[in-house]
Scaffold this active site. Structure first.
Site, mmCIF file in Angstrom:
data_model
loop_
_atom_site.group_PDB
_atom_site.id
_atom_site.type_symbol
_atom_site.label_atom_id
_atom_site.label_comp_id
_atom_site.label_asym_id
_atom_site.label_seq_id
_atom_site.Cartn_x
_atom_site.Cartn_y
_atom_site.Cartn_z
ATOM 1 N N GLY A 174 -18.528 -45.427 6.946
ATOM 2 C CA GLY A 174 -18.611 -44.108 6.313
ATOM 3 C C GLY A 174 -17.472 -43.770 5.370
ATOM 4 C CB THR A 220 -25.056 -46.763 4.238
ATOM 5 O OG1 THR A 220 -24.677 -47.324 5.493
ATOM 6 C CG2 THR A 220 -25.730 -47.837 3.391
ATOM 7 C CB CYS A 221 -19.798 -48.249 3.556
ATOM 8 S SG CYS A 221 -18.982 -46.950 4.507
ATOM 9 N N GLY A 222 -19.615 -49.674 5.920
ATOM 10 C CA GLY A 222 -19.329 -50.171 7.252
ATOM 11 C C GLY A 222 -19.118 -49.066 8.263
ATOM 12 C CD1 TRP A 240 -23.214 -53.800 9.588
ATOM 13 C CD2 TRP A 240 -25.128 -52.976 8.786
ATOM 14 N NE1 TRP A 240 -24.192 -54.750 9.795
ATOM 15 C CE2 TRP A 240 -25.385 -54.261 9.298
ATOM 16 C CE3 TRP A 240 -26.188 -52.250 8.221
ATOM 17 C CZ2 TRP A 240 -26.643 -54.852 9.282
ATOM 18 C CZ3 TRP A 240 -27.448 -52.832 8.195
ATOM 19 C CH2 TRP A 240 -27.662 -54.111 8.724
#
Length: 276
Positions: free
Chosen positions: A239, A235-237, A264
């Site tokens: 994708g 996961t990240c901000g 996120w």
């Protein structure tokens, strides 16, 4: 022709530029706070523009970069002239940034003959290989057909089911400050923190400048976070950088992966979802 690794060198690409089935995709998008839009357009010859933020993102949801459905992906890939027997090489003009996202998208859509160019355009230029400034426009529609593979894809429900599962490792590609909630989120309206029980690996830590770190270095990095039997969910901000880690983990030999598409931008906006 198949390359021996999902990560290929600029020399390997240059040696195969004339292959009839080769499709080269420029997958460049802006970074947060950084843009190449005012820079001179330099491209690897015969590059086709993969419109990651436009045609290949689902704009019916209020999230950035969300994966489109099978039909849309098939139609847009066909419009690029991509066929079922194409050899797809993804690159971006930053080095290695958005190209792994497109690699993951093709994998999720059931296509395996797809590769990432290590170092992207900067490495191509450093090796004095030819460039041009015009995108190749396909005059013939391809026959590409997407076949969605849910094993590569994570949504909210997958994440909720994974939080307390010891056989799954959630790895967050955001910076340490954003992960810990000590640095602000670049997108407004998002809470600070991270998904419970997730681990942090800033995406820049798997890079050596504009290229990916060596397989040995990557293996050492991922061994500290997970094991070879676990499913790893990235996961990240939004994708994009999660896909960098997902790709790097496969190069390191940890290839049981998913990417949380909403990341996120979705999780941090929903007050009903748990955070740490």
């Amino acid at each position: 022709m198949n390359f021996s690794s999902s990560l290929i060198t600029v020399k390997e690409l240059n040696d195969n530029l004339s292959h009839q089935n080769l499709i080269i995709l420029d997958c460049t998008i802006d970074k947060v706070g950084q843009s190449l839009q005012n820079e001179k357009l330099e491209l690897i010859p015969n590059s086709r523009f993969f419109d990651l933020e436009g045609k290949f993102s689902d704009h019916t949801v209020n999230l950035p970069h969300t994966l489109v459905n099978e039909k849309t992906f098939s139609d847009e890939a066909q419009n690029l002239g991509i066929n079922q027997d194409s050899i797809i090489v993804c690159y971006d003009r930053w080095g290695v940034y958005s190209s792994p996202r497109v690699w993951w998208m093709f994998k999720t859509m059931g296509y395996n003959n797809v590769y990432v160019l290590d170092g992207g355009l900067p490495s191509w230029i450093e090796n004095n290989f030819e460039t041009n400034s015009i995108y190749f426009q396909s005059t013939k529609k391809g026959d590409f057909t997407a076949d969605f593979q849910e094993d590569w894809f994570a949504d909210i429900q997958v994440m909720l089911n994974s939080i307390n599962d010891r056989n799954k490792t959630i790895i967050d590609a955001r910076s340490e400050g954003r992960f810990n909630g000590t640095s602000p989120e670049p997108r407004q309206g998002l809470r600070s923190g991270h998904i419970p029980n997730s681990k942090n690996l800033f995406f820049e830590n798997v890079l050596d400048g504009t290229t990916l770190k060596s397989k040995t270095e990557l293996k050492s990095i991922f061994e500290k976070l997970t094991n070879s039997t676990n499913e790893n969910i990235f996961t990240c901000g939004s994708g994009i950088t999660a896909s960098i880690l997902a790709f790097a983990s496969t190069i390191a030999g940890f290839d049981n992966i998913k990417v949380y598409d909403g990341s996120w931008s979705e999780w941090g906006a929903d007050e009903n979802l748990p955070i740490e």
